[in-house]
Write an enzyme that holds these catalytic residues in place. Structure first.
Site, PDB file in Angstrom:
ATOM      1  CD  GLU A 185      -2.877  -1.227   2.188  1.00 32.46           C
ATOM      2  OE1 GLU A 185      -2.675  -0.339   3.290  1.00 32.46           O
ATOM      3  OE2 GLU A 185      -4.001  -2.044   2.153  1.00 32.46           O
ATOM      4  CD  GLU A 293      -4.318  -8.062   1.428  1.00 28.18           C
ATOM      5  OE1 GLU A 293      -5.295  -7.531   2.127  1.00 28.18           O
ATOM      6  OE2 GLU A 293      -3.117  -7.795   1.632  1.00 28.18           O
TER       7      GLU A 293
HETATM    8  C1  GLA Z   1      -4.977  -4.560   4.139  1.00 25.13           C
HETATM    9  C2  GLA Z   1      -3.727  -5.496   4.327  1.00 25.13           C
HETATM   10  C3  GLA Z   1      -3.980  -6.866   5.156  1.00 25.13           C
HETATM   11  C4  GLA Z   1      -5.038  -6.682   6.110  1.00 25.13           C
HETATM   12  C5  GLA Z   1      -6.369  -6.218   5.356  1.00 25.13           C
HETATM   13  C6  GLA Z   1      -7.507  -6.002   6.428  1.00 25.13           C
HETATM   14  O1  GLA Z   1      -5.453  -5.464   3.054  1.00 25.13           O
HETATM   15  O2  GLA Z   1      -2.775  -5.523   3.589  1.00 25.13           O
HETATM   16  O3  GLA Z   1      -2.837  -7.059   5.720  1.00 25.13           O
HETATM   17  O4  GLA Z   1      -4.665  -5.927   7.145  1.00 25.13           O
HETATM   18  O5  GLA Z   1      -5.971  -4.660   4.917  1.00 25.13           O
HETATM   19  O6  GLA Z   1      -7.573  -7.115   7.154  1.00 25.13           O
END
Ligand code: GLA
Length: 387
Positions: A185, A293
């Site tokens: 991020e 994710e």
């Molecule tokens: C982001 C992070 C993850 C996690 C999510 C929410 O996507 O990369 O590690 O913390 O937020 O759980």
């Protein structure tokens, strides 16, 4: 039979009956105490075997999920594991030089015992990171420093700390882990230059990104696959800024192997086409893509409603249709996509149960009782959906 013999037999029968009663009570208790942990379904296809010719499938987990029925579900359906939290900077090096490996090791061991691979998440992030990283030798926040010479010294110190963090972790796990989220991020189109205005960026500019990748390559060797990970990579503004950054880094010889697309989406958006288009764009730079994710909220972005205990059937159907469309697109683009990781395995444990508000969520393929949802059948065997 003599009276004494009769008495002996009666006593043996009484003891046997007592043992049997205790045994039955214990057995009933055992079932009663685990109503929320039903066994994993044995008679359904395996998700990862269904996609064995396409890409590996994974799930993010906490260490406690290496035991119990949830662990059985993981063993059956996924080939990759990711630590949901315990490998983040704040968890793994909470104080300078103090590394806590126990939880991370537990996930690595569980993976090894069950023939799974682990991906590392995440070496560098602006969130869940110890504040100590960003304090100078006197304990003062580096971001408050105004003296140019001291700012330069702080930058050097922070990059040294970062290098040590990365080399220590990658050095420890390089034989067991081959896929790494090196930075997480770092893009934020709303911030100056489109770079997230984190302490990392305010103190070092983009040098922290360079340092992290170079240190990871140095410690992990050529076989380590190094990713830059972000959410909303389908959004053109974010995607294009990420593209620009990665191209610039490639120009400097920074060893980036691929882009991790978090893919926290909802049943309403973004379009599957926009997700794939982004992957194609990075593919043109010679980069690999991973879905890192994946989950699919049953609510629209910014909607705070709560379905409560009963999720409407049409919502679950919409989710199933969209998961199906998504996996068809993933399959069709497997030349540029080398893995799909869900952010969890079943709806009993997902960050969305408490974000953005506490409510009923159902973003994954298995429900709160670990049973296959319509979304599971949609990606594994859609013919079963009509039944
Ligand atoms: C982001 C992070 C993850 C996690 C999510 C929410 O996507 O990369 O590690 O913390 O937020 O759980």
């Amino acid at each position: 039979m003599s009276d004494s013999k009769k008495q002996r037999i009666n006593a043996i029968v009484a003891v046997a009956a007592a043992i049997a009663i205790v045994f039955i009570v214990l057995l009933l208790n055992r079932f009663e105490s685990k109503p929320s942990e039903p066994p994993a379904q044995a008679d359904i296809p395996s998700l990862s075997e269904t996609y064995a010719d396409d890409f590996p499938i994974g799930a993010a987990i906490e260490p406690f999920q290496t035991e119990g029925p949830g662990a059985e579900l993981l063993k059956k359906h996924v080939k990759w594991l990711v630590a949901e939290n315990v490998m983040k900077p704040g968890a793994i090096q909470p104080a300078e030089g103090h590394f806590t490996w126990g939880n991370a090791d537990r996930i690595v061991e569980f993976a090894k015992e069950n023939g799974m691979e682990v991906r590392f998440h995440a070496l560098v992030w602006h969130s869940q990171v110890g504040a100590w990283f960003f304090k100078d030798a006197d304990g003062k926040p580096m971001v408050d420093e105004t003296d140019p010479a001291k700012r330069e010294a702080n930058k050097k110190l922070l990059l040294e700390r970062l290098g040590t963090h990365v080399r220590t972790i990658v050095g420890r796990y390089k034989d067991d882990i081959h896929s790494w989220d090196v930075v997480n991020e770092v893009i934020e189109p709303g911030d100056p230059d489109g770079m997230r205005a984190s302490d990392w960026y305010k103190i070092t500019g983009t040098d922290y990104i360079e340092t992290a990748f170079r240190a990871a390559r140095e410690a992990g060797g050529p076989e380590a696959k190094l990713y830059i990970n972000d959410y909303g990579t389908d959004n053109p503004a974010k995607r294009d800024r990420l593209y620009e950054l990665v191209k610039e880094m490639q120009g400097k010889g920074v060893p980036i192997d691929g882009v991790g697309h978090q893919t926290h989406i909802s049943i309403y958006g973004p379009t599957v086409d926009s997700i794939v288009e982004s992957m194609r764009k990075f593919g043109e730079l010679g980069l690999d893509n991973l879905v890192t994710e994946l989950d699919m909220s049953i609510y629209a972005w910014n909607d705070r409603k709560d379905f409560g205990a009963e999720i409407p059937d049409d919502v679950l159907k919409k989710q199933a249709d969209r998961y199906r469309e998504l996996f068809e697109a993933f399959k069709a683009n497997k030349d540029i996509l080398s893995g799909v990781v869900f952010w969890g395995i079943a709806d009993d444990h997902t960050w969305l149960n408490s974000f953005p508000v506490k409510r009923t969520e159902a973003p994954l393929l298995f429900d709160k009782q670990l049973q296959a949802k319509p979304a599971f059948w949609a990606v594994v065997d859609p013919s079963k959906l009509a039944e």
